[in-house]
Enzyme design. Structure first.
Site, PDB file in Angstrom:
ATOM      1  N   ASP A 232       0.854  -1.180   0.000  1.00 47.62           N
ATOM      2  CA  ASP A 232       0.000   0.000   0.000  1.00 47.62           C
ATOM      3  C   ASP A 232       0.898   1.240   0.000  1.00 47.62           C
ATOM      4  O   ASP A 232       2.121   1.144   0.090  1.00 47.62           O
ATOM      5  CB  ASP A 232      -0.938  -0.016   1.214  1.00 47.62           C
ATOM      6  CG  ASP A 232      -2.244   0.723   0.957  1.00 47.62           C
ATOM      7  OD1 ASP A 232      -2.251   1.660   0.133  1.00 47.62           O
ATOM      8  OD2 ASP A 232      -3.265   0.376   1.580  1.00 47.62           O
TER       9      ASP A 232
ATOM     10  N   GLU B 233     -10.535   6.590   4.509  1.00 46.63           N
ATOM     11  CA  GLU B 233      -9.564   5.947   5.386  1.00 46.63           C
ATOM     12  C   GLU B 233      -9.673   6.449   6.837  1.00 46.63           C
ATOM     13  O   GLU B 233     -10.767   6.582   7.383  1.00 46.63           O
ATOM     14  CB  GLU B 233      -8.162   6.083   4.799  1.00 46.63           C
ATOM     15  CG  GLU B 233      -8.059   5.434   3.410  1.00 46.63           C
ATOM     16  CD  GLU B 233      -6.645   5.312   2.893  1.00 46.63           C
ATOM     17  OE1 GLU B 233      -5.737   5.015   3.686  1.00 46.63           O
ATOM     18  OE2 GLU B 233      -6.454   5.488   1.672  1.00 46.63           O
TER      19      GLU B 233
END
Length: 706
Positions: A349, A555
């Site tokens: 990521d 997020e």
């Protein structure tokens, strides 16, 4: 005599370089097929005979070629041969360059050439220009690609982007409902069509790779990424992996990375593994669960994705029982690659390896070592790529990381690139630009919206149902902060990472605009975002549509321990519903606290984050289509109950998983998955193990690249 011997020696070397292509073809004819990970075959006596014959033939015919045969450039060769040939030609520096993914903000054509960079990406909101056209995107990406192609070996780069609910970074693209809404449709075929439409729009801008789908199983709605999850039920998440076939095409062989042409993109199953199970729903936190739970809840969708040919898998920021996933060799290499036989490449990521340590980046050399040794093949750096290249080079040259690990990583990256046809068609063109935001795709998104809506209440006790609403009325009210705000309607990961507010950043139809389109021309539609009760009482409205919910987030910014709707939502509900019959439409990425207001509400609709096509909402509000959506996750009473999922011993929801009324009758319909069966984890584990066993047997019969 000495001069003659030197000449003959040089001549023999030249002849040997000429005959190698013929010898390679003869090996192929003799069935000596190579796996790119295997050893070089030893030359048998028959092979030496063939070699001598080749020399004689070339010598006698006077065949002397000046151009070396590049086997990896030959599209007629098997991919395994091409990968092996290219790996044999690459320097360590070129291999490490292929393992690097950098953001477009630091990429240039010269950097692509000099460092042999393998991939470029656009982070959330990273665009070539404000309101960039498809041509602007194509021109930028082709510029980077031309730099990559001008490197010594001409290896094309792959460009990635987060197209997670349509091509959501791009102006004028179709924005589909976020995954939580698609989970409410229970319609894998619809999701597959959405994947195909998304692939076309992504390819229209010259991009070949999307970081989607997210196949997390969100077990706690306090998590800020819960709307990226299709459901709390792993069975639904498994079904929705059919989107991979839409994005990539259907592979001719199961379990093999596959991208079916220039109108398809490489997909990415994320985030491996357990990202939806963190404690208290805290993003990037620790998932505390035993192996049985991990396999039964969080792993099944990965098995399905690999079976369906997903090209890449992204590792999660989160930890499993205290072990950072980006450093977990047992799961990334041991389980994903070796047990599940994943053949594509594993990508980190954004700054994922930096976060192996806390604070992030405090010991970057260690992080590089731990991440690469765990099995990460490509690192989303994304900015300081020279530090990554320098540290990884040091680790390899000093034997901390074996060359076999580097070759495995680069080989996997090259497999995907060859499979995609990037070596044959590296540059994008403008042939698909009309696909961006096309009417056909907007119609599909509208269909997805109406199928995703869940009717939670329709009429107060003893009253007739309020829905469907009549299109013909003297005067109606539309209110609420989310009624006429396209950004709120789309949610996070839209145009910008954290989303936007207002109607000026992309094209679409708000719910208020959709109401005006839907009603009779003689019906007066009044919009007041937050009216007071006196205004509502004195205006003699036939009914009101109130649209409230959450503000956009992505997020960690979306983590919430309270799960309350944004102000002035509660005030708007009180002012309107206390004075006129009202339908409340909740625009949110997850269930919110709604029980305190439920008694005053006549009708309640969960619209999730529907995207740009607001007319999908009015299609069902006004009865052109029936409500069919079912809750993809449990709607709690209070946050004190969380986490609470179907099958839990303390299960006492406001609306249970699978709940959803229709406008055909007032009977509550539940999906088969909604049954509270405490045995489902054991059944899931059994089925999962059986599927792995069958899958591995099939792989043994038809090995990839054989």
């Amino acid at each position: 005599m000495k001069l003659l011997l030197i000449w003959k020696r040089v001549d023999f070397v030249i002849i040997m370089s000429c005959i190698m292509p013929i010898n390679i073809q003869i090996q192929k004819i003799n069935g000596e097929l190579l796996n790119w990970r295997g050893d070089r075959p030893e030359m048998s006596s028959s092979g030496i005979g063939w070699l001598v014959l080749n020399v004689v033939l070339l010598w006698s015919c006077g065949v002397m070629t000046q151009t070396e045969y590049m086997r990896y450039k030959d599209p007629k060769q098997p991919i395994a041969y091409r990968v092996r040939d290219l790996l044999s030609r690459m320097t360590l520096e070129e291999k490490i360059g292929q393992m690097a993914q950098i953001d477009r903000e630091v990429a240039t054509a010269d950097i692509m050439k000099t460092y042999s960079i393998g991939s470029v990406l656009s982070g959330g909101g990273s665009t070539p220009l404000p309101e960039a056209s498809a041509k602007d995107w194509v021109d930028m990406i082709n510029g980077f690609q031309k730099g990559a192609l001008s490197s010594r070996l001409g290896i094309p780069m792959i460009y990635g982007i987060d197209a997670v609910h349509g091509h959501n970074n791009v102006y004028n693209a179709t924005i589909f409902p976020h995954n939580v809404g698609l989970g409410a449709t229970r319609d894998p075929e619809l999701v597959k069509r959405i994947g195909a439409a998304t692939a076309l729009e992504v390819r229209a801008t010259g991009i070949q790779y999307t970081f989607a789908p997210c196949i997390a199983v969100c077990r706690d709605p306090r998590w800020g990424r819960c709307y990226e999850s299709y459901s709390e039920d792993p069975n639904i998440v498994q079904e929705m992996t059919d989107i991979i076939h839409g994005l990539q095409g259907e592979p001719p062989r199961k379990g093999v990375p596959y991208v079916g042409g220039k109108d398809k993109v490489a997909a990415c199953a994320k985030h491996f593994v357990g990202d939806g199970g963190t404690t208290r729903g805290i993003n990037e936190n620790n998932t505390v669960i035993d192996m049985h739970g991990l396999l039964s809840i969080h792993m099944p969708a990965y098995s399905d994705s690999i079976f369906k040919g997903v090209s890449t898998v992204m590792v999660s920021y989160s930890s499993w029982n205290g072990q950072k996933m980006h450093a977990d060799r047992d799961l990334v290499t041991g389980f994903l690659k070796n047990t599940l036989k994943f053949r594509g490449f594993v990508i980190s990521d954004w700054e994922g390896i930096d976060r192996i340590t806390w604070p992030p980046h405090t010991n970057y050399t260690y992080s590089v070592l731990a991440g690469i040794q765990a099995g990460i093949d490509m690192v989303m750096i994304p900015y300081n790529f020279t530090e990554f290249i320098s540290d990884l080079t040091y680790l390899v040259k000093n034997n901390f990381i074996p060359m076999d690990r580097i070759d495995d990583a680069v080989g996997r990256i090259l497999v995907v690139k060859f499979t995609m046809g990037l070596f044959e068609n590296p540059l994008a063109d403008l042939s698909l630009v009309s696909e961006l935001g096309s009417q056909a795709h907007r119609d599909l998104a509208r269909e997805a919206v109406r199928k995703s809506l869940v009717l939670l209440k329709n009429g107060k006790e003893g009253d007739v149902p309020l829905l469907p609403l009549p299109k013909r009325a003297s005067k109606i009210l539309v209110a609420g902060s989310h009624a006429d705000n396209l950004g709120y309607q789309c949610g996070g990961w839209t145009i910008n990472w954290q989303g936007f507010s207002g109607n000026n950043y992309t094209r679409g139809t708000t719910i208020f605009q959709a109401v005006k389109f839907a009603v009779d021309p003689n019906t007066e539609v009044v919009y007041n975002e937050n009216p007071d009760s006196n205004f509502v009482k004195s205006s003699k409205f036939a009914y009101a549509i109130v649209v409230v919910g959450e503000l956009p987030y992505a997020e960690t910014a979306g983590d919430s321990q309270t799960l309350t709707m944004a102000d002035p939502g509660p005030t708007t509900i009180a002012n309107v519903c206390g004075s006129v019959k009202c339908v409340i439409v909740v625009v949110s990425g997850r269930p919110l606290v709604i029980e305190p207001y439920i008694a005053s509400i006549d009708a309640l609709v969960a619209a999730w984050l529907p995207g740009t096509e607001g007319q999908g909402v009015t299609d069902v509000l006004f009865g052109d289509f029936n409500f069919t959506g079912k809750l993809p996750r449990t709607w709690f009473r209070t946050v004190d109950q969380l986490p609470m999922n179907v099958g839990d011993s303390h299960y006492d929801p406001l609306f249970p998983f699978g709940y959803g009324l229709t406008t055909e009758s007032k009977t509550v319909e539940r999906s088969v998955s909604a049954a509270v069966d405490r045995r489902w984890p054991d059944i899931a584990v059994l089925l999962f193990c059986i599927s792995i066993n069958l899958y591995m047997k099939e792989i043994r019969l038809t090995e990839l690249m054989s």
